[in-house]
Design a protein around this motif. Structure first.
Motif, short mmCIF file in Angstrom:
data_model
loop_
_atom_site.label_atom_id
_atom_site.label_comp_id
_atom_site.label_asym_id
_atom_site.label_seq_id
_atom_site.Cartn_x
_atom_site.Cartn_y
_atom_site.Cartn_z
N VAL A 1 0.81 -1.28 0.13
CA VAL A 1 0.12 -0.13 0.00
C VAL A 1 0.83 1.17 0.05
O VAL A 1 1.67 1.43 0.95
CB VAL A 1 -1.11 -0.02 1.40
N GLU A 2 1.04 1.85 -1.28
CA GLU A 2 1.78 3.08 -1.33
C GLU A 2 3.22 2.69 -0.80
O GLU A 2 3.94 3.46 -0.10
CB GLU A 2 1.29 4.21 -0.34
N GLY A 3 3.76 1.61 -1.23
CA GLY A 3 4.85 1.32 -1.02
C GLY A 3 5.21 0.52 0.49
O GLY A 3 6.39 0.16 0.77
N THR A 4 4.37 0.48 1.24
CA THR A 4 4.48 -0.21 2.55
C THR A 4 3.91 -1.54 2.68
O THR A 4 2.78 -1.74 2.01
CB THR A 4 3.74 0.58 3.54
N PRO A 5 4.57 -2.56 2.97
CA PRO A 5 4.01 -4.07 2.77
C PRO A 5 2.99 -4.04 3.91
O PRO A 5 2.85 -3.82 4.67
CB PRO A 5 5.36 -4.83 3.46
N CYS A 6 1.96 -4.78 3.12
CA CYS A 6 0.59 -4.87 3.85
C CYS A 6 0.09 -6.45 3.87
O CYS A 6 0.12 -7.06 2.86
CB CYS A 6 -0.46 -4.20 3.57
N TYR A 7 0.24 -7.04 5.11
CA TYR A 7 -0.27 -8.55 5.13
C TYR A 7 -1.44 -8.47 5.85
O TYR A 7 -1.82 -8.17 6.93
CB TYR A 7 0.84 -9.32 5.87
N ALA A 8 -2.43 -9.10 5.04
CA ALA A 8 -3.83 -9.48 5.87
C ALA A 8 -4.02 -10.99 6.09
O ALA A 8 -3.66 -11.95 5.25
CB ALA A 8 -5.00 -9.06 5.00
N LEU A 9 -4.11 -11.13 7.27
CA LEU A 9 -4.23 -12.45 7.88
C LEU A 9 -5.61 -12.92 8.30
O LEU A 9 -6.54 -12.11 8.59
CB LEU A 9 -3.28 -12.74 9.15
N PRO A 10 -5.85 -14.07 8.51
CA PRO A 10 -7.37 -14.53 8.85
C PRO A 10 -7.41 -14.46 10.35
O PRO A 10 -6.46 -14.20 11.12
CB PRO A 10 -7.25 -16.29 8.95
N GLY A 11 -8.76 -14.29 10.70
CA GLY A 11 -9.03 -13.65 12.06
C GLY A 11 -8.86 -14.69 13.09
O GLY A 11 -8.31 -14.91 14.27
N VAL A 12 -9.20 -15.98 12.64
CA VAL A 12 -8.97 -17.07 13.75
C VAL A 12 -7.66 -17.20 14.13
O VAL A 12 -6.91 -17.43 13.42
CB VAL A 12 -9.62 -18.48 13.01
N PRO A 13 -7.51 -17.39 15.40
CA PRO A 13 -6.17 -17.23 16.29
C PRO A 13 -5.15 -18.33 15.65
O PRO A 13 -4.12 -17.97 15.27
CB PRO A 13 -6.45 -16.97 17.66
N PHE A 14 -5.84 -19.47 15.66
CA PHE A 14 -4.66 -20.55 15.32
C PHE A 14 -4.43 -20.59 13.88
O PHE A 14 -3.27 -20.93 13.52
CB PHE A 14 -5.12 -22.11 15.90
N GLU A 15 -5.28 -20.20 13.10
CA GLU A 15 -4.84 -19.95 11.54
C GLU A 15 -3.81 -18.77 11.38
O GLU A 15 -3.00 -18.94 10.80
CB GLU A 15 -6.11 -19.68 10.74
N MET A 16 -4.17 -17.54 12.06
CA MET A 16 -3.35 -16.63 11.96
C MET A 16 -1.83 -16.97 12.43
O MET A 16 -0.85 -16.55 11.78
CB MET A 16 -4.07 -15.70 12.91
N ARG A 17 -1.95 -17.38 13.51
CA ARG A 17 -0.33 -17.86 14.11
C ARG A 17 0.45 -18.47 13.38
O ARG A 17 1.48 -18.30 13.17
CB ARG A 17 -0.73 -18.36 15.42
N GLU A 18 -0.20 -19.65 12.81
CA GLU A 18 0.73 -20.23 11.96
C GLU A 18 1.05 -19.83 10.64
O GLU A 18 2.11 -19.95 10.21
CB GLU A 18 -0.24 -21.70 11.59
N MET A 19 0.18 -19.09 10.05
CA MET A 19 0.40 -18.20 8.82
C MET A 19 1.54 -17.33 9.27
O MET A 19 2.56 -17.22 8.40
CB MET A 19 -0.79 -17.41 8.34
N PHE A 20 1.29 -16.55 10.05
CA PHE A 20 2.61 -15.59 10.57
C PHE A 20 3.93 -16.43 10.82
O PHE A 20 4.78 -15.89 10.13
CB PHE A 20 1.87 -14.76 11.96
N ASP A 21 3.78 -17.42 11.67
CA ASP A 21 5.32 -18.06 11.79
C ASP A 21 6.00 -18.54 10.74
O ASP A 21 6.91 -18.61 10.49
CB ASP A 21 4.93 -19.24 13.06
N THR A 22 5.10 -19.28 9.83
CA THR A 22 5.73 -20.06 8.70
C THR A 22 5.73 -19.24 7.51
O THR A 22 6.75 -19.24 6.81
CB THR A 22 4.94 -21.39 8.42
N GLU A 23 4.93 -18.09 7.14
CA GLU A 23 4.89 -17.70 5.87
C GLU A 23 5.46 -15.97 6.02
O GLU A 23 5.98 -15.50 5.03
CB GLU A 23 3.58 -17.58 5.43
N ILE A 24 5.25 -15.25 7.20
CA ILE A 24 5.56 -14.03 7.20
C ILE A 24 6.67 -13.64 8.16
O ILE A 24 7.69 -13.00 7.58
CB ILE A 24 4.15 -13.38 7.60
#
Ligand code: ATP
Length: 421
Positions: A142-165
């Motif tokens: 977004v205007e040159g700033t990285p923006c990550y949108a993750l799922p709201g469900v906590p366990f999905e969000m956590r796994e995605m953050f740790d492994t992908e982001i």
């Protein structure tokens, strides 16, 4: 990359129906990699406000993390808002449709038409795989700033953050780490503590020092930034030593330590046991002690003796003593502790009797007046504390339970140091 905004999306969050745990979790993870979550914002499921917020954030932060609103229903608008903020269209990725279909198939279900929207990706961005659910995450600038949108469900969000982001952020983060530690102090109020360490709490200092209060226990949080984990830990150690030097035995421990865990450890160390006789705390001290796994090694039992007759029948407090002195009095507190020590055959016994309010106070015995007694092998001590009549009942009770545990902690410290009381 130094400063992040964490944006939690969901009307159930803004209405207070769900507590936002995602932001706190993400902020801690970011801190571990040296990125400060400068702002946490919670917004409704609404497209324009989120789009505007993302644009605002893009101008002020180096990283935008959004959670929630990636589902297939009409009120899930994060994907659209992220694309709108980036000023790009959403494109359907057929291969993601197939991935979502396959995810449903592993659960023996058929993918609905609605789920197609979860395969929409902002042009120029990319989808982030979701190993635990249907909704892929979204990355876009977004205007040159990285923006990550993750799922709201906590366990999905956590796994995605740790492994992908997290691996990508680590690579881009400013070198260095931010480490935190909390030192817990009991006794003085938060403002008194602020005075004792005002020099350490000055803005811009590294480590940064701040305080939080919870029912009679004040947490002194120390955040240290260093080029390496060792350097940050060294700074933490130095400030912790400084804090310890100023508060001495009023410090109960750090990080996960609580009065109950510290008392438990000291009881084990000294090979002793405890029981409680509780009136106005209604079993809270016993609850705090038994919240600790393994407490059966040292906690023998509790008598919640609320009525005068219960104090007499369960603990052997003489009826005429209660009549003469009143149930909230030093002699009764002492007799309750001694009674519990004898009934439960424990090394120590704690008792509490007081007026938790809001009614039931008098001029001589106001709301907030609490007597604590500690019966030990070498005698009984008693303390009288006035917690003030302003705090709600629950606060007076919680503070009373903590103060009683602290009385025992100090006695155990003396015992483990081989001192006589
Ligand atoms: P889904 O595809 O499952 O709908 P989603 O990205 O749309 O995922 P939401 O619908 O926003 O996620 O939230 C799903 C559930 O996750 C919520 O009902 C809530 O229980 C939980 N949740 C969402 N956001 C948070 C948050 N910030 N903190 C804690 N729990 C949350």
């Amino acid at each position: 990359m130094e400063r992040a905004w964490i944006i939690s999306v969901g009307t159930e969050l803004t209405l207070g129906q769900t507590v936002d745990t995602n932001a706190a979790w993400l902020a801690r993870r970011l801190a571990e990699m040296g990125i400060r979550a400068e702002r946490h914002v919670t917004v409704d499921d609404a497209l324009e406000p989120l789009r505007d917020l993302l644009r605002d954030g893009a101008g002020r932060a180096d990283l935008l993390l959004v959670t929630g609103g990636l589902g297939p229903t009409d009120d899930d608008l994060t994907r659209q808002a992220v694309a709108a903020a980036a000023g790009v269209e959403l494109e359907l990725h057929p291969e993601i449709v197939e991935q979502i279909r396959a995810f449903f198939a592993t659960r023996g279900r058929e993918m609905g038409e609605r789920n197609n929207v979860q395969a929409l990706v902002p042009r120029g961005g990319r989808a982030i795989p979701n190993a635990r659910g249907t909704a892929p995450g979204v990355f876009v600038e977004v205007e040159g700033t990285p923006c990550y949108a993750l799922p709201g469900v906590p366990f999905e969000m956590r796994e995605m953050f740790d492994t992908e982001i997290a691996p990508r952020l680590r690579a881009a983060a400013r070198s260095g780490v931010l480490l935190s530690r909390v030192v817990h102090v009991v006794g003085p109020g938060e403002s008194d503590i602020g005075e004792v360490i005002c020099d350490l709490m000055q803005r811009g200092r590294n480590p940064e020092v701040g305080t939080t209060a919870q029912f009679g226990v004040i947490g002194i949080r120390i955040n240290a930034r260093g080029d390496t984990p060792e350097a940050a830990a060294g700074l933490l150690d130095a400030t912790e030593q400084e804090v310890r030097g100023r508060f001495g035995q009023r410090i109960i421990g750090r990080d996960q330590d609580t009065l109950a865990t510290v008392v438990g450890a000291l009881l084990i160390e000294t090979g002793s046991t405890v029981s409680t006789a509780e009136s106005c705390t209604g079993g809270l001290i016993a609850k705090e002690l038994t919240d600790v796994a393994g407490s059966s090694r040292y906690f023998l039992g509790s008598a919640v003796a609320y009525a005068n007759e219960a104090k007499t029948n369960a603990l052997g407090v003489p009826g005429d003593l209660i009549e003469r002195e009143g149930a909230v009095s030093e002699p009764v507190a002492r007799a309750m502790a001694e009674g519990a020590r004898s009934v439960f055959a424990s090394t120590y016994a704690l008792s509490v009797t007081g007026i938790a309010g809001p009614g039931g106070g008098s001029i001589e015995k106001p709301v907030g007046l609490v007597y604590f007694a500690l019966a030990t092998p070498s005698g009984t001590t008693c303390r009288r504390v006035r917690f003030g009549s302003d705090p709600p009942r629950a606060v007076i009770r919680a503070r009373a339970a903590r103060a009683a545990l602290d009385l025992l902690r100090r006695e155990l410290l003396r015992a483990s140091a081989g001192e006589s009381p």
